[in-house]
Design an enzyme around this catalytic site. Structure first.
Site, mmCIF file in Angstrom:
data_model
loop_
_atom_site.group_PDB
_atom_site.id
_atom_site.type_symbol
_atom_site.label_atom_id
_atom_site.label_comp_id
_atom_site.label_asym_id
_atom_site.label_seq_id
_atom_site.Cartn_x
_atom_site.Cartn_y
_atom_site.Cartn_z
ATOM 1 C CE LYS A 44 4.873 -3.014 3.741
ATOM 2 N NZ LYS A 44 4.756 -3.069 2.266
ATOM 3 C CG ASP A 58 1.279 -6.162 1.293
ATOM 4 O OD1 ASP A 58 0.442 -5.642 0.530
ATOM 5 O OD2 ASP A 58 1.995 -5.498 2.054
ATOM 6 N N GLY A 85 0.810 -1.202 0.000
ATOM 7 C CA GLY A 85 0.000 0.000 0.000
ATOM 8 C C GLY A 85 0.848 1.259 0.000
ATOM 9 C CB SER A 86 0.489 4.498 -1.692
ATOM 10 O OG SER A 86 0.797 3.976 -2.967
ATOM 11 N N GLY A 87 1.577 5.317 0.992
ATOM 12 C CA GLY A 87 1.533 6.004 2.274
ATOM 13 C C GLY A 87 2.753 5.757 3.131
ATOM 14 C CG HIS A 88 3.830 2.352 3.962
ATOM 15 N ND1 HIS A 88 3.203 2.684 5.137
ATOM 16 C CD2 HIS A 88 3.104 1.344 3.412
ATOM 17 C CE1 HIS A 88 2.143 1.896 5.307
ATOM 18 N NE2 HIS A 88 2.047 1.092 4.262
ATOM 19 C CG HIS A 95 -0.850 -0.654 7.093
ATOM 20 N ND1 HIS A 95 0.113 -1.578 7.421
ATOM 21 C CD2 HIS A 95 -0.841 -0.561 5.740
ATOM 22 C CE1 HIS A 95 0.684 -2.028 6.311
ATOM 23 N NE2 HIS A 95 0.115 -1.425 5.287
#
Length: 333
Positions: free
Chosen positions: A105, A110, A54-57, A219
């Site tokens: 991860k 995932d 996921g994006s945001g990391h 998250h």
């Protein structure tokens, strides 16, 4: 909510477009399906490394694509795993004929989606191996994972495995050193305030002014417990105590110390935490021989930090020191 975005539904695509426009010497991108890969394409005869989530990391994972690290990365929607289709396409772009390794991860979405992509790739004749990262000592199980979460230690695995692949190690050798790294690194994090997902428009959880969340993931999920906010020295001690309780005796060991910001913590504070953590490790008899401080595996605008520790040997030091040229980590080039 104040965000420098246009449309929450299109923020990932627009961010990737800006990233590649700024760093076209390092990266290229596919938009349909969406993934980022190494400029110049796959390197013939080299093991390919692919990761994502996921994006945001950011800068994880696209910021670590380039010489000496990943060959491709797949960004999903914010805090949401990418589907198998773009993962497969990224694997195809990274395949130089020596096999492809997925660095995954340990989050349920995932794991499942990368597994499906691996099966699809193998059906096309690709040789695919997977390495799972689960370095978070805060939990054994959560609503997000089956077992421990993969957090800041993912960066360490990508750097070590990427260096091994870049020097020409074969598939089995790269898998072996990646698995050894994943098994050795330990991480614990803390949040001072929660992240705000653009589509949600409010923080993922609420904290009182004098509270912090100990043992958070990346998250926006709650941590192990809430405690009263304390000084940097006391916070470092809390985090390091959990890491060392799991890692075991580090007396006489050479170690890597990573202090990672969660997105909204300034370097001024991260270096205070680093200083405290290093003193504590040295008091335990460890020798900090390699260090990294900064915001590398983030959670949007979460304020907080994590501490990662990994014992090193001669080979791991050599691989950590090897040249890399990516957007977020450049050394020796």
């Amino acid at each position: 909510m104040k965000k420098l975005i246009n449309d929450p539904g299109d923020v990932v695509t627009q961010s990737v477009a800006g990233l590649v426009a700024a760093h076209g010497d390092i990266l290229t991108a596919s938009t349909d399906p969406l993934f980022v890969s190494r400029a110049g394409g796959a390197v013939s005869g080299k093991v390919g490394l692919v990761s994502g989530g996921g994006s945001g990391h950011e800068p994880l994972h696209a910021g670590f694509v380039g010489v000496g690290m990943l060959d491709a990365a797949v960004p999903g929607a914010v805090f949401t795993s990418p589907s198998p289709e773009p993962i497969l396409a990224a694997m195809q772009a990274a395949d130089g004929g020596a096999g492809v390794i997925q660095i995954v991860k340990n989050y349920t979405g995932d794991v499942l989606n990368f597994e499906v992509a691996a099966e699809l790739g193998e059906a096309e004749g690709m040789t695919v191996r997977s390495v799972l990262v689960a370095d978070d000592v805060a939990v054994e199980d959560s609503t997000w994972t089956a077992g421990r979460r993969g957090v800041a230690g993912t960066l360490v695995v990508e750097k070590i495995a990427g260096a091994a692949a870049e020097r020409g190690d074969d598939l089995d050798a790269v898998v072996a050193v990646a698995e050894r790294t994943a098994a050795a690194v330990r991480t614990m994090g803390i949040a001072l305030h929660a992240p705000t997902v653009p589509a949600a428009g409010r923080p993922s959880f609420d904290l009182e002014d004098d509270e912090v969340e100990l043992g958070i993931g990346i998250h926006g999920e709650p941590g192990r417990r809430r405690v009263t906010a304390a000084s940097a020295d006391e916070t470092a001690a809390l985090l390091l105590e959990a890491v060392l309780a799991d890692l075991g005796d580090v007396s006489g060991r050479e170690v890597l110390l990573l202090v990672n910001g969660m997105g909204a913590t300034p370097a001024l504070e991260l270096y205070v935490v680093y200083g405290a953590a290093r003193r504590l490790l040295e008091e335990r008899g460890a020798t900090v021989v390699r260090s990294l401080v900064g915001s590398y595996v983030t959670s949007l605008d979460m304020a907080g930090a994590s501490i990662s520790v990994m014992p090193l040997d001669e080979e791991l030091i050599t691989l950590w020191d090897a040249p890399s040229h990516t957007v977020a980590l450049r050394q020796g080039m």
